[in-house]
Scaffold this active site. Structure first.
Site, short mmCIF file in Angstrom:
data_model
loop_
_atom_site.label_atom_id
_atom_site.label_comp_id
_atom_site.label_asym_id
_atom_site.label_seq_id
_atom_site.Cartn_x
_atom_site.Cartn_y
_atom_site.Cartn_z
N HIS A 24 0.82 -1.22 0.00
CA HIS A 24 0.00 0.00 0.00
C HIS A 24 0.86 1.26 0.00
CE1 HIS A 24 -3.14 -2.79 0.52
NE2 HIS A 24 -4.03 -1.97 1.02
N HIS A 79 -14.59 -4.10 -1.69
CA HIS A 79 -13.78 -2.93 -1.29
C HIS A 79 -13.06 -2.45 -2.54
CE1 HIS A 79 -10.84 -0.54 0.74
NE2 HIS A 79 -9.94 -1.47 0.98
N GLU A 81 -10.31 -0.41 -2.83
CA GLU A 81 -8.89 -0.07 -2.85
C GLU A 81 -8.24 -0.89 -3.97
OE1 GLU A 81 -6.85 -0.11 0.95
OE2 GLU A 81 -5.36 1.29 0.14
N HIS A 146 -11.44 -1.78 5.57
CA HIS A 146 -10.47 -0.79 5.95
C HIS A 146 -10.80 0.61 5.42
CE1 HIS A 146 -6.42 0.43 3.89
NE2 HIS A 146 -6.38 0.98 5.06
N ASP A 165 -10.31 -7.17 3.62
CA ASP A 165 -9.07 -6.85 4.35
C ASP A 165 -9.03 -7.45 5.76
OD1 ASP A 165 -7.52 -5.38 2.55
OD2 ASP A 165 -8.59 -3.52 2.97
N HIS A 226 -6.12 -11.10 1.79
CA HIS A 226 -4.65 -11.14 1.84
C HIS A 226 -4.24 -12.32 2.72
CE1 HIS A 226 -4.32 -7.19 0.03
NE2 HIS A 226 -5.13 -6.69 0.95
FE1 FEO Z 1 -7.80 -1.75 1.93
FE2 FEO Z 1 -6.34 -4.71 0.86
O1 FEO Z 1 -6.96 -2.95 0.73
#
Ligand code: FEO
Length: 402
Positions: A24, A79, A81, A146, A165, A226
């Site tokens: 990130h 999400h 992101e 997140h 996340d 993840h």
């Molecule tokens: Fe908030 Fe894995 O991105």
């Protein structure tokens, strides 16, 4: 890598990124990371999340081993992101899905990040449930876990929670499941991820965990976006209990001394402060900011409630890595800490006071005055450093109920 069946007709189709070290763009990921995406093949074929843009080919390769990507009916964006949505525009072009599901805030993010003209977006709210054949999927908004748009997807019939996340870890390895890793490897990765990504949202974590308990949601599998997947009752309980523990931030009897030295004087002070902790029977870790990253400090704080920081003064302020460390820590909002500050100086010596002020702003308990030393610490200075370690250790032990 190959796709992996998580439960019957539910597949991991994500990508393992062995190269990523700057997760990130603000947190170290020394073991790389993964971008998990999941494909469910029911009457409707549903893709849950995508992967970072540079892993698009890997995602398509994995999907193609199970089904024709063009046969995907629905895409769920838990999400927006970019590590999860980076491949979205190309996947939408390839699959031409019938529907793309996202949260209300997800719509806002999606339409601002991408050119969504013509995309069949359907906004789902907290608790909305869709049928995809013999299965049903319920969406639960998890705002600020997140981002404001974050949600999780629960597949009722299989008791699978696709948690985005939440419950993630930065691990790149051939294994896809927690029961294939050692507890030590897993816990280290979970702590690093939580303390560098999730920590500011700890109140939301506790609220979400309580909500899941109150709802009586039966969970056989937690599949984050993840790292590895939790598929045994022991591992599901382990990750939930660990998250509760991380979020509560109860006092832990360990210390970390973080320092940045110019010519070695502040390093010697740091070592003496650590001696003070150890003399008081508080295990202490030393982190040199010229060789370690500020995210290593946060990871160490997952085990340490005492944090003492020292920097030489340069141009009337702490050195640059210490400034970055303090800024990073402030944004991550740790709770329940005791601390202290120290450092050498040659001209003016503002750094210890400025560090102490920064810690005070973060609501640290500071049982001792900041300690400064002119150029090289002598015997008296080092004794004062040991006393600083001892004073902070005593305050910590009192917080721990000793
Ligand atoms: Fe908030 Fe894995 O991105």
């Amino acid at each position: 890598m190959r796709p992996v069946e998580v439960k019957k007709d539910i597949y991991w189709v994500g990508a393992v990124d062995y190269d990523i070290r700057n997760f990130h763009h603000y947190s170290r990921s020394p073991e790389g990371s993964t971008y998990n995406a999941y494909l469910v093949t029911d009457e409707k074929k549903v893709l849950f999340d995508t992967v970072n843009a540079h892993e698009f080919d890997e995602l398509v390769k994995h999907i193609s081993e199970i089904t024709d990507p063009e046969s995907i009916d629905y895409i769920v964006c838990n999400h927006l992101e970019q590590d999860h949505s980076g491949s979205l525009p190309r996947i939408v072009r390839l699959c031409k899905p019938e529907k793309i599901f996202c949260s209300p805030m997800g719509l806002k993010s999606m339409t601002n990040i991408y050119d969504t003209a013509g995309w069949p977006i359907e906004v789902v709210k907290d608790g909305d449930r869709i049928e995809i054949g013999r299965r049903h999927v319920t969406f639960l908004e998890t705002r600020m876990l997140h981002w404001p748009d974050s949600m999780v997807s629960y597949i009722e019939e299989d008791r699978v929670l696709i948690s985005n996340d939440a419950f993630g870890q930065n691990i790149a390895c051939p294994q896809r499941f927690a029961d294939e890793c050692t507890r030590e490897q897993l816990l280290t990765a979970m702590k690093g991820y939580y303390y560098n990504i999730v920590l500011p949202y700890s109140a939301n974590v506790l609220k979400t965990l309580k909500r899941v308990t109150d709802m009586g949601l039966a969970i056989d599998v937690i599949a984050p976006d993840h790292g590895v997947i939790f598929r045994t009752p022991e591992d599901v309980a382990f990750v939930i209990n660990s998250y509760k523990e991380f979020a509560e931030q109860k006092f832990m009897k360990r210390a970390v001394v973080v320092y940045e030295s110019m010519w070695g004087g502040t390093a010697r002070m740091a070592s003496a402060v650590a001696d003070g902790f150890e003399a008081a029977d508080v295990p202490c870790t030393l982190i040199n900011l010229q060789t370690s990253h500020c995210s290593d400090v946060m990871t160490a704080m997952a085990d340490a409630s005492a944090v003492v920081l020292g920097s030489a003064t340069r141009n009337n302020m702490p050195m640059a890595n210490m400034m970055a460390c303090l800024a990073n820590m402030k944004g991550l909002r740790p709770l329940n800490r005791v601390g202290g500050a120290f450092g050498t100086y040659g001209w003016s010596g503002e750094a210890p006071k400025m560090i102490a002020q920064a810690l005070d702003d973060m609501k640290f308990d500071l049982p001792a005055e900041p300690l400064k030393c002119y150029f090289n610490p002598g015997a008296d200075d080092l004794a004062a450093c040991r006393k600083l370690g001892g004073d902070v250790a005593a305050a910590l032990k009192a917080k721990c109920g000793e």
